[in-house]
Motif scaffolding. Sequence first.
Motif, short mmCIF file in Angstrom:
data_model
loop_
_atom_site.label_atom_id
_atom_site.label_comp_id
_atom_site.label_asym_id
_atom_site.label_seq_id
_atom_site.Cartn_x
_atom_site.Cartn_y
_atom_site.Cartn_z
N LEU A 51 -12.85 71.56 -34.45
CA LEU A 51 -13.18 72.65 -34.78
C LEU A 51 -12.41 73.36 -35.67
O LEU A 51 -13.09 74.25 -36.21
N TRP A 52 -11.03 72.97 -36.01
CA TRP A 52 -10.94 73.45 -36.88
C TRP A 52 -11.18 73.24 -38.25
O TRP A 52 -11.28 74.36 -39.37
N GLU A 53 -12.16 72.05 -38.58
CA GLU A 53 -13.05 72.30 -39.90
C GLU A 53 -14.11 72.95 -40.28
O GLU A 53 -14.49 73.63 -40.72
N LYS A 54 -14.92 73.12 -38.62
CA LYS A 54 -16.00 73.87 -38.68
C LYS A 54 -15.35 75.02 -39.10
O LYS A 54 -16.30 76.59 -39.59
N LYS A 55 -14.56 75.63 -38.17
CA LYS A 55 -13.80 77.16 -38.44
C LYS A 55 -13.55 77.65 -40.09
O LYS A 55 -13.46 78.54 -40.68
N LEU A 56 -12.82 76.41 -40.56
CA LEU A 56 -12.36 76.58 -42.16
C LEU A 56 -14.23 77.03 -42.95
O LEU A 56 -14.34 77.14 -43.77
N ALA A 57 -14.88 75.65 -42.62
CA ALA A 57 -16.20 76.04 -43.49
C ALA A 57 -16.86 77.50 -42.89
O ALA A 57 -17.77 77.66 -44.31
N LEU A 58 -16.80 78.39 -42.35
CA LEU A 58 -16.82 79.26 -41.55
C LEU A 58 -16.78 80.00 -42.83
O LEU A 58 -17.50 81.34 -43.17
#
Length: 60
Positions: A51-58
């Motif tokens: 989730l953290w990686e996805k949030k950073l990717a956005l």
Amino acid sequence: MKTKSIKSKDIEEAMRLWNELRESISQKPSPFEGMSEEEVIKQLRKTRKKLWEKKLALRP
């Protein structure tokens, strides 16, 4: 300041939705069923990382 009163109809609708949610949850097994406490923690950490990686990717 004006407050909105809760109507009996709203309470009945909330209770209906609550019961539907409870029924739905009770029919699905826990994703952590059969795991040890340590395994559950590892799985939660993996999920948090994804989730953290996805949030950073956005982020722009």
